[in-house]
Design a protein around this motif. Structure first.
Motif, PDB file in Angstrom:
ATOM      1  N   TYR A 105      -3.824   6.692   2.474  1.00 28.98           N
ATOM      2  CA  TYR A 105      -4.925   5.400   2.883  1.00 28.98           C
ATOM      3  C   TYR A 105      -5.307   6.232   4.313  1.00 28.98           C
ATOM      4  CZ  TYR A 105      -7.760   0.972   4.370  1.00 28.98           C
ATOM      5  OH  TYR A 105      -8.496   0.504   4.915  1.00 28.98           O
ATOM      6  N   GLU A 106      -4.193   6.511   4.489  1.00 30.49           N
ATOM      7  CA  GLU A 106      -5.018   6.753   6.243  1.00 30.49           C
ATOM      8  C   GLU A 106      -5.554   8.312   6.368  1.00 30.49           C
ATOM      9  OE1 GLU A 106      -1.201   7.304   8.421  1.00 30.49           O
ATOM     10  OE2 GLU A 106      -1.211   5.144   9.088  1.00 30.49           O
ATOM     11  N   ALA A 107      -4.849   8.784   5.243  1.00 28.27           N
ATOM     12  CA  ALA A 107      -5.961  10.677   5.428  1.00 28.27           C
ATOM     13  C   ALA A 107      -6.700   9.939   4.765  1.00 28.27           C
ATOM     14  CB  ALA A 107      -4.711  11.014   4.278  1.00 28.27           C
ATOM     15  N   ILE A 108      -6.936   8.654   3.834  1.00 28.79           N
ATOM     16  CA  ILE A 108      -8.414   8.282   4.038  1.00 28.79           C
ATOM     17  C   ILE A 108      -9.238   8.203   4.339  1.00 28.79           C
ATOM     18  CG2 ILE A 108      -9.770   6.796   1.979  1.00 28.79           C
ATOM     19  CD1 ILE A 108      -8.084   7.468   0.236  1.00 28.79           C
ATOM     20  N   GLU A 109      -9.236   7.456   5.497  1.00 30.06           N
ATOM     21  CA  GLU A 109      -9.693   7.085   6.807  1.00 30.06           C
ATOM     22  C   GLU A 109     -10.076   7.683   7.209  1.00 30.06           C
ATOM     23  OE1 GLU A 109      -7.779   3.917   8.516  1.00 30.06           O
ATOM     24  OE2 GLU A 109      -9.036   2.113   7.796  1.00 30.06           O
ATOM     25  N   LEU A 110      -8.904   8.831   7.436  1.00 29.56           N
ATOM     26  CA  LEU A 110      -9.685   9.987   8.236  1.00 29.56           C
ATOM     27  C   LEU A 110     -10.576  11.200   8.346  1.00 29.56           C
ATOM     28  CD1 LEU A 110      -8.532  11.456  11.615  1.00 29.56           C
ATOM     29  CD2 LEU A 110      -6.586  12.618   9.594  1.00 29.56           C
ATOM     30  N   HIS A 111     -10.603  11.133   6.940  1.00 28.97           N
ATOM     31  CA  HIS A 111     -11.109  11.949   6.307  1.00 28.97           C
ATOM     32  C   HIS A 111     -12.783  11.271   6.711  1.00 28.97           C
ATOM     33  CE1 HIS A 111     -13.448  13.710   2.472  1.00 28.97           C
ATOM     34  NE2 HIS A 111     -13.230  14.486   3.304  1.00 28.97           N
ATOM     35  N   MET A 122     -15.579  13.305   9.067  1.00 30.58           N
ATOM     36  CA  MET A 122     -16.948  14.054   7.938  1.00 30.58           C
ATOM     37  C   MET A 122     -18.203  13.016   8.256  1.00 30.58           C
ATOM     38  SD  MET A 122     -15.779  16.528   5.692  1.00 30.58           S
ATOM     39  CE  MET A 122     -14.813  17.098   7.706  1.00 30.58           C
ATOM     40  N   GLY A 123     -17.876  12.116   9.222  1.00 29.15           N
ATOM     41  CA  GLY A 123     -19.099  11.007   9.738  1.00 29.15           C
ATOM     42  C   GLY A 123     -19.609  10.700   8.208  1.00 29.15           C
ATOM     43  N   LEU A 124     -18.704   9.768   7.363  1.00 27.68           N
ATOM     44  CA  LEU A 124     -19.160   9.119   6.312  1.00 27.68           C
ATOM     45  C   LEU A 124     -19.100   7.841   6.853  1.00 27.68           C
ATOM     46  CD1 LEU A 124     -17.445  11.021   4.072  1.00 27.68           C
ATOM     47  CD2 LEU A 124     -20.089  11.426   4.038  1.00 27.68           C
ATOM     48  N   THR A 125     -20.051   7.405   5.742  1.00 25.92           N
ATOM     49  CA  THR A 125     -20.272   5.090   5.877  1.00 25.92           C
ATOM     50  C   THR A 125     -19.580   4.867   4.524  1.00 25.92           C
ATOM     51  OG1 THR A 125     -22.452   6.203   6.538  1.00 25.92           O
ATOM     52  CG2 THR A 125     -21.823   3.714   5.823  1.00 25.92           C
ATOM     53  N   PRO A 126     -18.114   4.343   5.221  1.00 27.57           N
ATOM     54  CA  PRO A 126     -17.507   3.961   4.147  1.00 27.57           C
ATOM     55  C   PRO A 126     -17.613   2.498   3.451  1.00 27.57           C
ATOM     56  CG  PRO A 126     -16.712   3.283   6.301  1.00 27.57           C
ATOM     57  CD  PRO A 126     -18.007   4.231   6.606  1.00 27.57           C
ATOM     58  N   ARG A 127     -17.620   2.483   1.886  1.00 29.27           N
ATOM     59  CA  ARG A 127     -18.824   1.521   1.816  1.00 29.27           C
ATOM     60  C   ARG A 127     -18.256   0.149   1.579  1.00 29.27           C
ATOM     61  NH1 ARG A 127     -21.602   4.392  -3.635  1.00 29.27           N
ATOM     62  NH2 ARG A 127     -21.880   6.300  -2.069  1.00 29.27           N
TER      63      ARG A 127
END
Length: 73
Positions: A58-64, A68-73
């Protein structure tokens, strides 16, 4: 193997899990990066009664998402 951003080796309690992580990391070292993100290789056990590695994943996904400047859904 498809080039991913995060790899998770499941069944970390079995023989060969550490070797699999090492081999994936070696393969990734040979692949040119598309951007500043360095793919992560994690291991754990998701199907057990006491899952291991889910917090790290989960932490790796949040960091990614953040790097990457992505917007979580």
């Amino acid at each position: 193997m498809e080039i991913g951003d995060i790899y998770f080796v499941n069944k970390a309690d079995l023989d060969g899990a550490d070797r699999t992580v090492m081999e994936v990391e070696k393969s990734l070292a040979l692949t040119p990066r598309r951007n500043s993100w360095q793919p992560r290789v994690l291991k754990g056990q998701m199907g057990s009664k006491t899952p291991q590695g889910s917090h790290e994943l989960y932490e790796a996904i949040e960091l990614h998402v953040k790097e990457m400047g992505l917007t979580p859904r």
